[in-house]
Design a protein around this motif. Structure first.
Motif, short mmCIF file in Angstrom:
data_model
loop_
_atom_site.label_atom_id
_atom_site.label_comp_id
_atom_site.label_asym_id
_atom_site.label_seq_id
_atom_site.Cartn_x
_atom_site.Cartn_y
_atom_site.Cartn_z
N LEU A 31 0.84 -1.19 0.00
CA LEU A 31 0.00 0.00 0.00
C LEU A 31 0.88 1.24 0.00
N ASP A 32 0.53 2.22 -0.84
CA ASP A 32 1.32 3.45 -0.90
C ASP A 32 0.88 4.41 0.21
N PRO A 33 1.55 5.56 0.35
CA PRO A 33 1.21 6.50 1.43
C PRO A 33 -0.21 7.08 1.35
N GLN A 34 -0.91 6.86 0.25
CA GLN A 34 -2.30 7.28 0.14
C GLN A 34 -3.25 6.14 0.52
N GLY A 35 -2.69 5.01 0.95
CA GLY A 35 -3.51 3.87 1.33
C GLY A 35 -4.06 3.09 0.16
N ARG A 36 -3.46 3.26 -1.02
CA ARG A 36 -3.93 2.57 -2.22
C ARG A 36 -3.10 1.31 -2.46
#
Length: 217
Positions: free
Chosen positions: A185-190
């Motif tokens: 998961l990336d820092p945007q929660g995606r």
């Protein structure tokens, strides 16, 4: 027994692929691509995809929602504490990676999230003790089965209960088959990518460090 196990693995692999396609279809369109630095062993999708809302119960009793995973790169692994091999091996490998990025600031340091898919036996306290035995920073959470199924599906993962030979006499005589990949998961929660075994802790740590540094520039 061997053929049965191979069959289950093939079913899980097929279901995982179908789950990822379903996640792409039903959980929103892809967001604009972000250019990240090249990685060694953490393959990223061309476009990250947002996860649908979810709520898991953490080992300390608090709720873990999608918004709380923002601000950090997060590695998500499904498992259960009675797992005889894959789960302890994977968490030990992730702990090796965690040791190599421990010098990064806590505000941006990558996180590891262990999600138990065995809520019948794995209480929040139990999963916390289990995960922290590998690394004190590892987050642990679980939920009821429907919530876990939705969360797993959004990552393209699957799991299933497999009764043992003595299940009729002992309801606790069962195992859990589950996807063995790690969600990124990336820092945007995606959902930004998937790491498939075999895992390389040093390479994973180097990739997560590079991605973290790039996301904070």
């Amino acid at each position: 027994m061997f053929n049965k196990k191979i069959g289950l693995i093939l079913v899980l692999a097929l279901a995982a692929g179908l789950g990822l396609l379903a996640a792409q279809k039903f959980f929103g369109p892809a967001t604009p691509a972000t250019v990240w630095p090249p990685t060694q062993t953490v393959p990223l999708f061309p476009q990250a995809r947002p996860l649908p809302p979810f709520s898991l119960r953490q080992s300390d009793g608090t709720q873990l929602t999608d918004g709380e995973l923002k601000g950090h790169w997060t590695l998500v692994f499904l498992g259960f504490t009675f797992c005889p091999d894959v789960c302890p091996t994977t968490l030990a490998e992730l702990a090796q990676a965690q040791a190599q990025w421990k010098d990064l600031p806590d505000s941006t340091r990558p996180r590891v999230l262990f999600v138990s898919v065995d809520p019948e036996r794995d209480t929040p306290t139990r999963i916390g003790e289990y995960a922290h035995a590998f690394h004190p920073d590892t987050m642990a959470a679980t939920a009821d089965v429907p919530a876990l199924e939705n969360f797993a599906k959004s990552l393209g993962f699957v799991f299933m209960k497999v009764p043992g030979d003595g299940f009729e006499q002992n309801p606790n005589d069962y195992s859990m088959d589950h996807s063995s990949a790690i969600g990124v998961l990336d820092p945007q929660g995606r959902l930004a990518g998937l790491i498939r075994p075999p895992f390389q802790p040093k390479a994973i740590a180097a990739d997560m460090r590079a991605l973290t540094e790039a996301s904070t520039q």
